[in-house]
Design an enzyme around this catalytic site. Structure first.
Site, PDB file in Angstrom:
ATOM      1  N   GLU A  12       0.886  -1.175   0.000  1.00 50.84           N
ATOM      2  CA  GLU A  12       0.000   0.000   0.000  1.00 50.84           C
ATOM      3  C   GLU A  12       0.913   1.212   0.000  1.00 50.84           C
ATOM      4  O   GLU A  12       1.523   1.541   1.014  1.00 50.84           O
ATOM      5  CB  GLU A  12      -0.888  -0.020   1.261  1.00 50.84           C
ATOM      6  N   CYS A  34      -2.450   9.265   2.803  1.00 53.87           N
ATOM      7  CA  CYS A  34      -2.093   8.630   1.530  1.00 53.87           C
ATOM      8  C   CYS A  34      -3.099   8.934   0.438  1.00 53.87           C
ATOM      9  O   CYS A  34      -2.738   9.072  -0.722  1.00 53.87           O
ATOM     10  CB  CYS A  34      -1.924   7.130   1.708  1.00 53.87           C
TER      11      CYS A  34
HETATM   12  P1  NAD Z   1       8.729   4.580   4.166  1.00 49.55           P
HETATM   13  O1  NAD Z   1       8.626   3.755   2.958  1.00 49.55           O
HETATM   14  O2  NAD Z   1       9.884   5.477   4.339  1.00 49.55           O
HETATM   15  O3  NAD Z   1       8.691   3.652   5.480  1.00 49.55           O
HETATM   16  C1  NAD Z   1       7.647   2.738   5.740  1.00 49.55           C
HETATM   17  C2  NAD Z   1       8.137   1.646   6.652  1.00 49.55           C
HETATM   18  O4  NAD Z   1       9.111   0.870   5.963  1.00 49.55           O
HETATM   19  C3  NAD Z   1       8.825   2.130   7.913  1.00 49.55           C
HETATM   20  O5  NAD Z   1       8.449   1.300   8.980  1.00 49.55           O
HETATM   21  C4  NAD Z   1      10.312   1.956   7.601  1.00 49.55           C
HETATM   22  O6  NAD Z   1      11.125   1.802   8.734  1.00 49.55           O
HETATM   23  C5  NAD Z   1      10.275   0.686   6.780  1.00 49.55           C
HETATM   24  N1  NAD Z   1      11.407   0.467   5.887  1.00 49.55           N
HETATM   25  C6  NAD Z   1      12.316   1.355   5.423  1.00 49.55           C
HETATM   26  N2  NAD Z   1      13.194   0.737   4.587  1.00 49.55           N
HETATM   27  C7  NAD Z   1      12.825  -0.559   4.518  1.00 49.55           C
HETATM   28  C8  NAD Z   1      13.311  -1.691   3.808  1.00 49.55           C
HETATM   29  N3  NAD Z   1      14.360  -1.621   2.990  1.00 49.55           N
HETATM   30  N4  NAD Z   1      12.670  -2.864   3.946  1.00 49.55           N
HETATM   31  C9  NAD Z   1      11.572  -2.964   4.735  1.00 49.55           C
HETATM   32  N5  NAD Z   1      11.072  -1.926   5.449  1.00 49.55           N
HETATM   33  C10 NAD Z   1      11.680  -0.736   5.343  1.00 49.55           C
HETATM   34  O7  NAD Z   1       7.346   5.373   4.233  1.00 49.55           O
HETATM   35  P2  NAD Z   1       6.940   6.508   5.260  1.00 49.55           P
HETATM   36  O8  NAD Z   1       7.664   7.756   4.905  1.00 49.55           O
HETATM   37  O9  NAD Z   1       7.040   5.981   6.645  1.00 49.55           O
HETATM   38  O10 NAD Z   1       5.387   6.647   4.943  1.00 49.55           O
HETATM   39  C11 NAD Z   1       4.846   7.590   4.067  1.00 49.55           C
HETATM   40  C12 NAD Z   1       4.422   6.935   2.783  1.00 49.55           C
HETATM   41  O11 NAD Z   1       3.453   5.924   3.069  1.00 49.55           O
HETATM   42  C13 NAD Z   1       3.745   7.894   1.823  1.00 49.55           C
HETATM   43  O12 NAD Z   1       4.212   7.655   0.521  1.00 49.55           O
HETATM   44  C14 NAD Z   1       2.273   7.508   1.927  1.00 49.55           C
HETATM   45  O13 NAD Z   1       1.511   7.825   0.792  1.00 49.55           O
HETATM   46  C15 NAD Z   1       2.374   6.041   2.149  1.00 49.55           C
HETATM   47  N6  NAD Z   1       1.141   5.507   2.755  1.00 49.55           N
HETATM   48  C16 NAD Z   1       0.350   4.693   1.989  1.00 49.55           C
HETATM   49  C17 NAD Z   1      -0.837   4.210   2.514  1.00 49.55           C
HETATM   50  C18 NAD Z   1      -1.733   3.313   1.696  1.00 49.55           C
HETATM   51  O14 NAD Z   1      -2.586   2.656   2.275  1.00 49.55           O
HETATM   52  N7  NAD Z   1      -1.586   3.259   0.378  1.00 49.55           N
HETATM   53  C19 NAD Z   1      -1.212   4.538   3.818  1.00 49.55           C
HETATM   54  C20 NAD Z   1      -0.383   5.373   4.556  1.00 49.55           C
HETATM   55  C21 NAD Z   1       0.807   5.847   4.016  1.00 49.55           C
END
Ligand code: NAD
Length: 513
Positions: free
Chosen positions: A248, A282
């Protein structure tokens, strides 16, 4: 979300630690220890050990734990509100509906429906097969599920997948964002208070290193919510290990305002869509296309309403903080790019000079184009760029001119036209005359297209995504037919060809097949 910084270690053997500060006043709000790959693997082993016993409980018993957590959540909602505000800086009026209400709703929804949905399902087979075999589909848990969450809805985005995965009989490892770890800890505390057996839900603290380790640690599925860039890395890891994942990811949701839209409602909806959760939603409205004939009136109403919004962290306020400095950098970069390429700032457009923390004023921009980052990349801030278009066709063409496809909204007084237009938008979901509310409509399969994600979550579809659907097919003749399988013969071949001609070539056969 908190400001995160590494804590200097005194020896090379010490685990890495991160210190968190509030985005509202820069005060320290806690520290976490980053869990390394070995600890993640150990947690997966614990989860694997207790999973059969958890799966052996009836669905009703498992749903009972969700009901207990719901009761605790209702009683301890102030703890959730306080924790979420402390680690994000969102306003109280955002925390209550988005984190508390939506979490209660998700727990209640899955607790009520799980037993029916997960019950074995008898399904009759088609054609002549129905006379020879009967089938039951069992919904078995996958095993151990890894849930990786972002920072913008730290409580709800953990509750929803965790509730679904647990009730389906999986054990869960929850890896929250390193900038909002305390909401996930609180959720685990609620489950503990509810008496959940040890090891069934474990929280792994840490940053990307811990998340990456989780993908490689031998889990049976990853449910990831976060950015498209990280989603790609998660998909690669899951692809290497051949385990399923749902992704997501981010969005750049368009809003289409047709000539027959109710202007006051559309203007109010644009603000709610763009500024909810300080734009860090999001499915937030990231760009607006308004048909030329009503554009002046619509923009005037948006500007009037946006100018009345109150920003801050005390008392009643409408717009909260930006949850972390990295996000502020993206917002300021997109703003500078837009202004340098000719965008007009109608409201806001800068950090709020009256507030100490990370606050960006609610902003309205016009004279924007698709040459600007603000119209093509995810901004994730309280910015509402409005573009004037000739007609609805141009609006749809521009709405689709994006590598994202998460949500979209259409504003019109003609519902039939809205449905026609909805089918033309390349989007995970479409809402008519409302901001994107799909995540809250739990019956709706929720997920993105293009770079906004892979797979769909929520509803029946979502919960079944945490199961292996096992068809068990029983021969009605107790296997006697297998006696005549061999030897093959020309006579048997002729018999099968006759059956083909009858079943797929004659009217009676077509009806039977
Ligand atoms: P991010 O991708 O930076 O981090 C998300 C999670 O992934 C964190 O827990 C982080 O520690 C972890 N992570 C980082 N590197 C990783 C790796 N290599 N392998 C596995 N996990 C890893 O995202 P963010 O900045 O925390 O969140 C914001 C983003 O999330 C925005 O783009 C937003 O649109 C999206 N979002 C989407 C939805 C949806 O349902 N589509 C909902 C909420 C947020």
């Amino acid at each position: 979300m908190a400001i995160v910084e590494p804590v200097a270690s005194t020896s090379a053997n010490e685990p890495r630690r991160l210190r968190l500060r509030s985005v509202v006043n820069n005060e320290p709000i806690g520290e976490i220890e980053v869990q390394a790959a070995a600890e993640v693997r150990a947690a997966v082993e614990r989860a694997r050990k207790v999973q059969p016993e958890w799966a052996a409980l009836s669905v009703e018993r498992r749903a009972g734990y969700l009901r207990k957590v719901l009761k605790i959540l209702v009683e301890r909602q102030e703890d959730v509100i306080e924790t979420v505000i402390r680690e994000t800086g969102k306003t109280r009026s955002e925390a209550i509906p988005m984190e508390v209400f939506a979490s209660c709703d998700a727990l209640s929804y899955y607790a009520k429906r799980a037993a029916k949905l997960l019950a074995p399902q008898k399904k009759s087979l088609h054609g002549v097969m129905r006379f020879m075999k009967k089938m039951t589909i069992l919904k078995l848990p996958l095993g151990v599920v890894g849930v990786i969450t972002p920072w913008n809805g730290p409580f709800i985005l953990a509750v929803n997948p965790v509730a679904q995965a647990l009730v389906a009989g999986n054990t869960v490892l929850l890896k929250p964002s390193e900038v909002t770890p305390f909401s996930a800890q609180l959720l685990a505390e609620f489950f503990e208070q509810a008496g959940l057996p040890e090891g069934v839900l474990q929280v792994l603290m840490g940053d990307g290193e811990t998340g990456a380790a989780l993908c490689e640690a031998g889990v049976d599925k990853i449910t990831f919510t976060g950015s498209a860039a990280t989603g790609r890395k998660v998909a690669e890891a899951c692809g290497r290990r051949l385990i399923p994942c749902t992704l997501e990811l981010g969005g750049k949701d368009p809003m289409v305002v047709c000539a027959d839209a109710d202007i006051e409602s559309a203007a109010a909806g644009a603000l709610a869509g763009a500024y909810m959760n300080t734009g860090q939603y999001c499915c937030g409205t990231e760009r607006v296309y308004v048909v030329d004939s009503i554009a002046d009136e619509f923009i005037e109403e948006v500007v009037r309403r946006a100018s009345l919004l109150r920003q801050g962290d005390t008392g009643e306020s409408d717009i909260g903080a930006i949850f972390w400095p990295r996000q502020m950098e993206i917002i300021e970069t997109h703003m500078a790019d837009a202004v340098s390429k000719g965008a007009t700032v109608r409201v806001g457009g800068r950090r709020n000079p009256a507030l100490e923390g990370l606050y960006f004023e609610p902003t309205v921009l016009t004279d924007v184009t698709h040459e600007m980052q603000i119209m093509v990349d995810e901004t994730f801030g309280p910015i509402l760029p409005i573009m004037r278009v000739r007609d609805e066709d141009e609006a749809i063409r521009l709405a689709n001119d994006s590598h994202y496809g998460l949500g979209a909204t259409i504003w019109t007084s003609d519902n039939q036209k809205a449905v026609r237009l909805a089918q033309k938008i390349e989007s995970g979901s479409v809402c008519i005359n409302d901001m994107t509310v799909t995540y809250g409509c739990l019956e709706a399969p929720f997920g993105g297209r293009k770079s906004s994600g892979v797979g769909q979550i929520n509803g029946d579809h979502g919960i079944l995504g945490y199961c292996h659907q096992l068809p068990v097919i029983v021969d009605r003749f107790k296997g006697k037919n297998s006696r005549s399988f061999y030897p093959f013969s020309a006579k048997k071949d002729e018999g099968v060809q006759k059956a083909v001609r009858f079943l797929f070539g004659s009217s009676l056969g077509k009806w039977l097949s």
